[in-house]
Every structure is written in C-alpha cells, then in structure tokens.
Design a protein around this motif. Structure first.
Motif, PDB file in Angstrom:
ATOM      1  N   MET A   1       0.792  -1.092   0.321  1.00 63.30           N
ATOM      2  CA  MET A   1      -0.176  -0.072   0.146  1.00 63.30           C
ATOM      3  C   MET A   1       1.191   1.131   0.253  1.00 63.30           C
ATOM      4  N   THR A   2       0.343   2.406  -0.573  1.00 60.96           N
ATOM      5  CA  THR A   2       0.909   3.459  -0.676  1.00 60.96           C
ATOM      6  C   THR A   2      -0.003   4.347  -0.672  1.00 60.96           C
ATOM      7  N   SER A   3       0.281   5.991   0.261  1.00 67.22           N
ATOM      8  CA  SER A   3      -0.137   6.459   0.510  1.00 67.22           C
ATOM      9  C   SER A   3       0.446   8.002  -0.666  1.00 67.22           C
TER      10      SER A   3
ATOM     11  N   SER B   1      -1.006  10.802  -0.373  1.00 71.21           N
ATOM     12  CA  SER B   1      -0.216  12.088  -0.068  1.00 71.21           C
ATOM     13  C   SER B   1       1.131  12.315  -0.166  1.00 71.21           C
ATOM     14  N   LEU B   2       1.755  10.978   0.975  1.00 67.99           N
ATOM     15  CA  LEU B   2       2.916  11.114   0.593  1.00 67.99           C
ATOM     16  C   LEU B   2       3.973  10.902  -0.476  1.00 67.99           C
TER      17      LEU B   2
ATOM     18  N   ARG C   1       3.995  14.553  -1.865  1.00 69.68           N
ATOM     19  CA  ARG C   1       4.895  15.469  -0.936  1.00 69.68           C
ATOM     20  C   ARG C   1       6.465  15.158  -1.821  1.00 69.68           C
ATOM     21  N   ILE C   2       6.836  13.801  -1.834  1.00 67.27           N
ATOM     22  CA  ILE C   2       7.743  13.292  -2.091  1.00 67.27           C
ATOM     23  C   ILE C   2       8.183  14.426  -3.945  1.00 67.27           C
TER      24      ILE C   2
ATOM     25  N   GLY D   1       6.847   7.102  -5.717  1.00 64.10           N
ATOM     26  CA  GLY D   1       6.417   5.731  -5.011  1.00 64.10           C
ATOM     27  C   GLY D   1       7.436   4.548  -4.621  1.00 64.10           C
TER      28      GLY D   1
ATOM     29  N   CYS E   1       9.960   5.767  -3.646  1.00 64.29           N
ATOM     30  CA  CYS E   1      11.431   6.156  -2.670  1.00 64.29           C
ATOM     31  C   CYS E   1      11.389   5.754  -1.581  1.00 64.29           C
ATOM     32  N   LYS E   2      12.575   5.643  -0.804  1.00 65.26           N
ATOM     33  CA  LYS E   2      12.731   5.351   0.760  1.00 65.26           C
ATOM     34  C   LYS E   2      13.715   5.886   1.133  1.00 65.26           C
ATOM     35  N   ILE E   3      13.591   6.748   2.144  1.00 66.16           N
ATOM     36  CA  ILE E   3      14.293   7.798   3.235  1.00 66.16           C
ATOM     37  C   ILE E   3      15.388   6.968   4.294  1.00 66.16           C
TER      38      ILE E   3
ATOM     39  N   HIS F   1      17.808  15.089   0.517  1.00 62.22           N
ATOM     40  CA  HIS F   1      16.353  15.539   0.631  1.00 62.22           C
ATOM     41  C   HIS F   1      17.108  17.508   2.011  1.00 62.22           C
TER      42      HIS F   1
ATOM     43  N   ILE G   1      16.234   8.015  -1.782  1.00 64.67           N
ATOM     44  CA  ILE G   1      16.637   6.514  -2.057  1.00 64.67           C
ATOM     45  C   ILE G   1      15.703   6.387  -3.956  1.00 64.67           C
TER      46      ILE G   1
ATOM     47  N   ILE H   1      12.798   4.506   5.622  1.00 61.84           N
ATOM     48  CA  ILE H   1      11.365   4.486   5.315  1.00 61.84           C
ATOM     49  C   ILE H   1      11.248   4.030   4.093  1.00 61.84           C
TER      50      ILE H   1
ATOM     51  N   SER I   1       3.428   2.360   3.262  1.00 54.35           N
ATOM     52  CA  SER I   1       2.999   3.224   3.376  1.00 54.35           C
ATOM     53  C   SER I   1       0.674   3.472   3.559  1.00 54.35           C
TER      54      SER I   1
ATOM     55  N   GLU J   1      -2.769   5.380   4.577  1.00 54.77           N
ATOM     56  CA  GLU J   1      -3.223   6.744   4.797  1.00 54.77           C
ATOM     57  C   GLU J   1      -4.866   6.572   4.692  1.00 54.77           C
TER      58      GLU J   1
END
Lengths: 641, 215
Positions: free
Chosen positions: A1-3, A5-6, A9-10, A33, A35-37, A61, A110, B54, B59, B61
């Motif tokens: 699953m992926t948010s 809004s995240l 934001r990225i 989608g 992206c790792k942080i 970032h 990343i 992360i 994720s 929501e």
C-alpha cells in the motif's frame, strides 16, 4: 500500500530541482512511489569507491554530502539539498569511482534507477542534463588546478557513458533475397531511413539506405523486383558496443556515414547488437564542447568545411548554454577553448604549406607566438567578431632578417585566410598577422609598446587599449612575457592618467531622469549602445588598474577584477559589483546578438523585460563607482582639456 | 480473516536487540477528541521502517467514515471536516486493511499510547480484539537520547513536555516540518525524527532498544 499524499509530498520536493523539474508530475509521482528515506550521520559513508551500485540513486533531502577521491583524498564536489548523485556509475555500468560521505547529518531520498532510466530516455532535457556533464560527479569544473581544456576533455568520460542510451537494439533486418519492393514498404511503414540486410543468425551482410533506393531504383538502374543483395552496400562497417560516443561521431564524420552498426564483437561475423544514428548522437552530443574540440583535433587535412561547421555548432552550443543560464566565465572559456583549437589547427595546416614554400625551413626558423587581441585576447568573445591578431617572433640574425619576416608574413596570410574560411571575418582596420606592421620580431614590438606608453597621443592610446589586451593563442609564452615586462617597466605616470581619463569619462548610460540614453540619430536611433555605454567602461577601467597593479597576465575583465579584489581589498565591493554587472552586460549582448542576428551592440530598451530594465539600471551604479574610483586614484579632476 | 492474520503475526513477532532488524510502524491518528474510550479515530497515517529505512511504497493512509468530525476545536486542529469523514472509508473495511498493514510490528509515535488506546477501543467495537503490538514512544526516545547522548539526567515523569514536544524536537533535529497536522504528514516527520535519534543511539555502547519498548 502507498499513501498518495506521501508520494505527492516527495514529488513536490523533487520538482523544485533540475533535472526532476523537466519531468511531468504524473511521472514524478510514479518515481516518488518507489522512494525510500534514509538518515546518515555526519561522517558516515553512503558508498565507497569501487563498490558496485545497487539499482538506486540518491537525492539529498536535507543536509550535505561530499564526493571524494579516497586515493588522493581530494574533494571532488560538495552536494547540497536537491542534488542527485550515485547515478553516473549506473549509467556507465561500472563501479563507483568516487566515495560519498555525509558532511552533516543528512536525510537522503533513495530512488529507483529503473524508473528514472525510462525518463532519461523519454525526456530529452533530462538526457541532456547528464550528457552535458553538469550532473554532480560527472564533471570536475570545480577543480581549479587543472586547465580548462583538460576539464572539458575529461567530460568526454562522463559524456560517453550515455552512448548506451542511444543504441537502438530493436534493429529491423531483412533477408538478402527480399525484394527491393518489400524492403521499401517496410522502411515506409516503420519510418526508417535504412535497413540492415542480415543472414539467419543476424550477422550484418549489407545496408540499404534511402539514397540507395533513390540512386539505384528510381533511376531505373535496377528493377523494383531486384533482390536486396543486388543493391545493398557491402560490407557493413561495424564496431563493438563498447565504443564511446565521441568515437562514434568521429567515425561517422570520417566515413561520411549516418548509421553505425554495432555487433557483439565489432566484426561482421557476430550478430547485430544495435544501431546508432548520427541524428540521435547529434541531438545528444553535437552541443558538447568536448566533442567539438576532439573533432577539431582529429581532422588531419584541409577540411575547412568541417571546421566551419564546427564553428557553427559552437553558436548552437552557446545558445543552449545561455538557455541553461550557465555562468558567463564558463561560456566564454568554452568559446575561447574551441577558437584556440581552431587557431592551432589553422597554424598547423599553415606550417605544412610553409614546408613546401620554404624548403630551407622545415620548422619555423625561430620561436614565435600567435597573439589574439581585443575581445578575443580578453577571452570575451561570445558572438562571432572580426579577427584581431598578430605575430611576434624572436629576433633573427641580421642576415636572415628579410627571409624570416617573409616566412612569418606568409604564415599570417595563410592563417588569416583559413580563419576567414572557418567563419571569422577580416578586421576592417587590418589588425591582422598578415599586415607587415603587426608581424614583427620582439625588439620591434617592444619599441611599439614603449612609444605608446611614452607618448600618450590619441592614436597611441587607442593602440594601447587594443594591443595591451594580448594573449598567446598559440606558440611561445616567453615572448609575450617580455612584452608585458615592457608595460610594467616603462611607467609613465601620464600614460595611466590619460588611459584612466578615457575610461572614466566614457558616455554615461542614464540621463538625469534615470532613463536610458539612446542614440539620437543614425542607423541605431533610439537604441541603447550596450557595448559603448556599459561594457567598454568596465573593460577600460579593468585594463588601467591591471596595468597599474601589474596583473596584466590575467587577461579577461572578470579575471582582472577578481585579482584586483585580492591586491586591492579596500575596494573589493566595487570590483565585485563590477564583475556582476559585466556578466549581465555580456550575457544580454550575447542574447540579443543571437536574437537579432547582429553584434548585439545596440538594444532597443522596449525589447527588455521589466526585470531586465531594472537589473540594468541597478547595475549602472557599478560603472559609476568604478569611475569614481579612477577619478580619485588618478586625480582626474585636476586635468582639464 | 484480517483478525486471524493479525493475531498470527503478533504471535510470530519477536523483538531483536539489534534495532535494524526490527520492523517499525510509525503512526499518527486524528481523532474527534481526547477521550480514548468514547472518541473516534478520523484518520490514520502509517509508514513502515525496515532496515532503518522509510519506504514510501509501504505506507498507509485512510480517512474513516464517521458521523461527525468532532467539535469546532478539534476540527481546527486536524482540519478534517464533517463532510470529509462522511465520504470516508467504511470503518470495518478500513480497520481490516489497517490490521493487514500493521501486522506484529512495533508501533512508534509521539505520545503513542493515546493513539494505541483509541485505536484499540475503536477496533474492539468491531472485531472484539485489542491491539497487542509493542510500542515505542518517541517522547521517551528523546529523553533517552538526552540522557545517553547528551549526558543529561532527565527523568521521564519530570520532563518538561514543551521541551520534548514534537514541534520542538523537529526543530532541534532540523527536520523541516511542512505539512504538519495531517496524520500521514506527521507520521513521516515522526519517522524521520525517530531515524535521526536511532542512528545516533546505535553508536552508543549502552544503548538497549528493549528499555524503550512498552506494551
């Protein structure tokens, strides 16, 4: 699953930075989608030299990262928020050649290389970002200790990494017994300009191009039912997939072909790996200074037409640099580099001819130098301007004097002509090496210089302003130093005062009402003289001060002000403003020169945007300040006509 | 199904002493109020951390369907309006998905006990189970960090709540806090904060992750 809004934001972060800003938002969202942080502590390595890269790259970032060469302990580049790194190795399919280390606590994004790779292919501007060598770690321009030419040539390495992207691996082939009609049909359907004829194992046998069809079929030489093998050009010139983009371009130019067939081992005995077209390469590389320089260097004969094309490509290059808003010194250094290479080529070609004409001198009989004067001497050429050049040579023995003068005059004549052929027009005032007055041994030049300093009459002052901005474009630097020593040694105080007065009293750019002063009559009525009222005062002032502080070997106006900041720190803010203003003027001049297809000297104030007008007006304060500085330093108020 | 899956993964889960081996769910909720027994969860934002990274693709929501978004003060805080929650995801479906996502991972957040309790109470009404995940409060981590890294002597019960507020911590660790007060936005910031502190704590000899874990 992926948010969602995240991802957004990225994306909102990435889109602020080049080259992500060239990518459509929907595509960026897809990249985001993946992206790792990751957080790295200050001093922690992100990767080390020699490691193999994962299929990921990094964007800062928050924080900062340095790329360093651990063998020499040299910092290659310091990267900041929004910079991307760790991708050059992936493009080149090799291990990392630098290490990356966090210089403060840093948050990294990343991102997936596979998805980004699609975008490099999809978006030409993203591709250009990497091929032009401005992506971090792909360039070394920040290094000060290597020559500009070396720096540019080094970008070949970075730049060649992207050839792989330009190889078309879906090569459509036909069998040798296919009919010409069938082949023509496929070429029309697939909209391709050529077709490779290959055997069962996809080994290339020959090639049929549009022009083969025109020349061999349309003329009735062969019937439309002819077989491919009858009309194909064979054998096919093949190369291995590992060749560099530069090599590919040079091979195409040498052989006058538009496609290169790559096979697995480079011979026509192995299957086809892919095909590279000239068009694709030029889109990518035609505008690369490294390629232009390499091309100039690789041309062995008198192919002036190719050299002229290179000069034309330089224009395209400059335009794209202006669009990318690169720094002015970078732009002018690039042009100077290409011009100097063209001059060198012209001199080498002239030397070959001189060998035949002067059999007793297989080599130039004495040391000599080719001098560039005026704006070319100051490395400030952006648009094509006239030639301003001269030759200086070592004093010969009395008995050889005439003969040697003849030799160098002939050299001047030949080189001047070559340069005309390349697209540099003649100097209307005949300040050219073929002019006997400006093709002289050192002793005569020294006398000229001495006379101009000792007798600051109008004509002598004018000569001083032209000739004191000389630079060795080719040849022996020690002769030039002897001339500079003359300027430093013969210190006539009046000379500097007169020169300063010229610089300080040139036409002001604004009238009492803070409006641009425009020409009142003539061809350029109601136009603003950018060169006369803005560029020239700053150039002239820099020259006077450079002579006074004995820093004339810094040949460009910007370099002179940079050096003045060091030797005269009290006034450094004045010099700094002068640099900023000068860059603005030269950029505007170049921009309008291209736009209006002229020298860019005159601009119509109404053509300027509101912002440009404001910037220009603000910048004139720098001229005022530098002129005040001259007035005070040389007490110009005491001199009355 | 979701309940079984969840309970199974709780069963299987074990906590490693090496912080990088654990999986964490950084979580934030917006609620109709502060009474965990009677108020309702309006939104959940959650991100997984694995290998101390992360992963945006991992994720969660959701805005949940609710009768009301709470009183005026609450709406002013979370910015979720009644019309938003009316169009939200059906509560049983949303919590089912949430349990699938959550698994037995360690839940991390700022003052996370409240989020855990209110979620647990809400879920209990539908599935008759409570949330059993271990939790780590970033408030505790910050105090622990202060004592271990900065060599201070702060007692959790006596700590100045202002000093260890999320805003203050983000500021101190120079994490740019745009987009505060959506649950997923806060979860991301909290995740970055958590990683920052963890990366430093790991370097400390005496660091024990177990001492931060509550149930």
């Amino acid at each position: 699953m992926t948010s969602q809004s995240l991802k957004q934001r990225i994306t909102d972060f990435l889109i602020k930075y080049v080259p992500f800003s060239y990518i459509k938002e929907e595509d960026l969202l897809k990249l985001a989608g993946t992206c790792k942080i990751k957080v790295v502590n200050q001093g922690e390595f992100i990767f080390r030299e020699g490691e193999n890269p994962p299929k990921e790259f990094y964007v800062i970032h928050q924080g900062s990262v340095e790329l360093l060469d651990e063998k020499t302990n040299e910092i290659i580049e310091v990267l900041e928020e929004g910079d991307l790194f760790g991708i050059a190795a992936l493009l080149a399919k090799r291990s990392y050649i630098f290490s990356a280390k966090a210089t403060e606590d840093t948050i990294l994004y990343i991102l997936s290389y596979d998805i980004f790779y699609e975008y490099i292919q999809k978006y030409p501007r993203v591709l250009r970002f990497f091929s032009s060598g401005f992506a971090p770690g792909m360039q070394q321009f920040k290094k000060q200790n290597i020559s500009f030419q070396d720096q540019v040539l080094r970008t070949v390495v970075a730049h060649d990494e992207v050839l792989e992207l330009r190889i078309n691996k879906n090569v459509i082939t036909a069998k040798p017994d296919a009919t010409v009609q069938e082949i023509a049909k496929i070429m029309t359907e697939k909209n391709i300009g050529s077709m490779i004829i290959a055997d069962e194992e996809r080994r290339p046998l020959g090639i049929i191009t549009d022009s083969d069809l025109r020349k061999k079929i349309a003329t009735g030489k062969f019937p439309i039912t002819a077989k491919a093998r009858d009309i194909m050009s064979a054998p096919v010139f093949t190369l291995p997939p590992e060749i560099t983009a530069t090599e590919a371009i040079i091979q195409m130019m040498k052989r006058n072909i538009r496609h290169l067939v790559l096979t697995q081992d480079g011979t026509n005995q192995t299957p086809i790996y892919g095909i590279v077209s000239e068009h694709d390469l030029l889109v990518l590389h035609g505008n690369n200074p490294a390629v232009l320089v390499k091309e100039v260097q690789s041309i062995s004969s008198l192919k002036t037409d190719i050299l002229r094309i290179i000069r034309e490509k330089t224009d395209t290059l400059i335009k794209s640099y202006l669009e990318q808003d690169l720094s002015l010194p970078f732009i002018t250094n690039t042009i100077t580099l290409i011009h100097d290479n063209l001059i060198e080529k012209a001199i080498k070609l002239a030397k070959e001819k001189l060998k035949e004409e002067f059999p007793e001198y297989p080599q130039p009989p004495v040391k000599f130098a080719w001098l560039s004067m005026g704006s070319e001497g100051r490395k400030e050429q952006t648009l094509r301007t006239d030639q301003d050049n001269a030759i200086i040579y070592e004093d010969p023995q009395e008995e050889d004097k005439e003969k040697i003068q003849k030799y160098f005059l002939r050299m001047g004549e030949l080189v001047n002509q070559f340069l005309v052929d390349y697209g540099f027009s003649e100097c209307p005032a005949n300040i050219m090496a073929r002019n006997p007055e400006w093709c002289k041994p050192v002793s005569v030049w020294k006398n000229y210089f001495r006379k101009w300093i000792e007798v600051p009459a109008e004509k002598n002052l004018l000569n001083a302003t032209i000739f004191f901005d000389f630079r060795v474009a080719y040849g022996d630097e020690s002769l030039a130093q002897e001339l500079r020593d003359v300027i430093y040694k013969y210190k006539n105080p009046f000379f500097l005062v007169f020169l300063a007065k010229e610089a300080a009293t040139s036409a002001p750019p604004l009238n009492f009402f803070r409006n641009f002063i425009v020409e009142k009559s003539g061809e350029h009525k109601n136009e603003f003289d950018l060169k006369g009222r803005s560029i020239k005062p700053l150039v002239d002032a820099a020259r006077v001060l450079a002579i006074d502080f004995q820093i004339l070997e810094y040949s460009s106006t910007i370099e002179r002000y940079e050096k003045l900041k060091e030797v005269d720190p009290v006034n450094q803010h004045i010099y700094r403003d002068a640099i900023d203003s000068f860059q603005l003027y030269l950029k505007l001049r170049t921009y309008f020169g291209f736009k209006n297809q002229d020298s860019g000297r005159y601009i119509k104030p109404e053509e300027l945007s509101k912002l440009e007008k404001q910037m220009l007006k603000n910048s004139f304060l720098a001229i005022e300040n530098i002129q005040k500085l001259l007035e005070a330093r040389y007490q110009l108020n005491l001199i009355r006509e | 199904m979701a309940v079984c899956h969840y309970l199974e993964s709780i069963e299987k889960n074990k906590i490693f002493t090496e912080p990088e081996k654990n999986r964490y769910i950084i979580l934030d909720t917006e609620t109709t109020g502060l009474d965990y027994k009677n108020d309702q969860v309006l939104s959940i934002g959650a991100i997984r951390i694995e290998n101390l990274e992360i992963n945006i693709s991992d994720s969660f929501e959701v805005i949940l369907q609710t009768e009301t978004a709470g009183d005026k003060e609450s709406i002013a805080v979370h910015g979720i309006r009644t019309q938003d929650v009316k169009q939200g995801i059906q509560r049983d479906f949303a919590f089912e998905q949430f349990l699938y996502f959550l698994q037995g991972d360690i839940i991390v957040g700022h003052h996370i006990l409240f989020d855990k309790l209110i979620l647990s109470n809400n879920i209990k009404k539908i599935f008759s189970i409570e949330l059993l995940n271990p939790i780590i409060d970033t408030f505790d981590v910050a105090i622990y960090y202060e004592n271990l890294v900065k060599k201070r002597n702060v007692i959790p019960e006596e700590a100045n709540p202002e000093e260890f507020s999320l805003d203050n911590l983000l500021n101190r660790f120079r994490i740019k806090s745009s987009g505060r007060h959506t649950s997923i936005g806060d979860a991301l910031l909290t995740a970055e904060l958590f990683l920052r502190m963890m990366k430093k704590l790991i370097q400390q000899k005496n660091f024990r992750i177990e001492s931060l874990i509550k149930y």
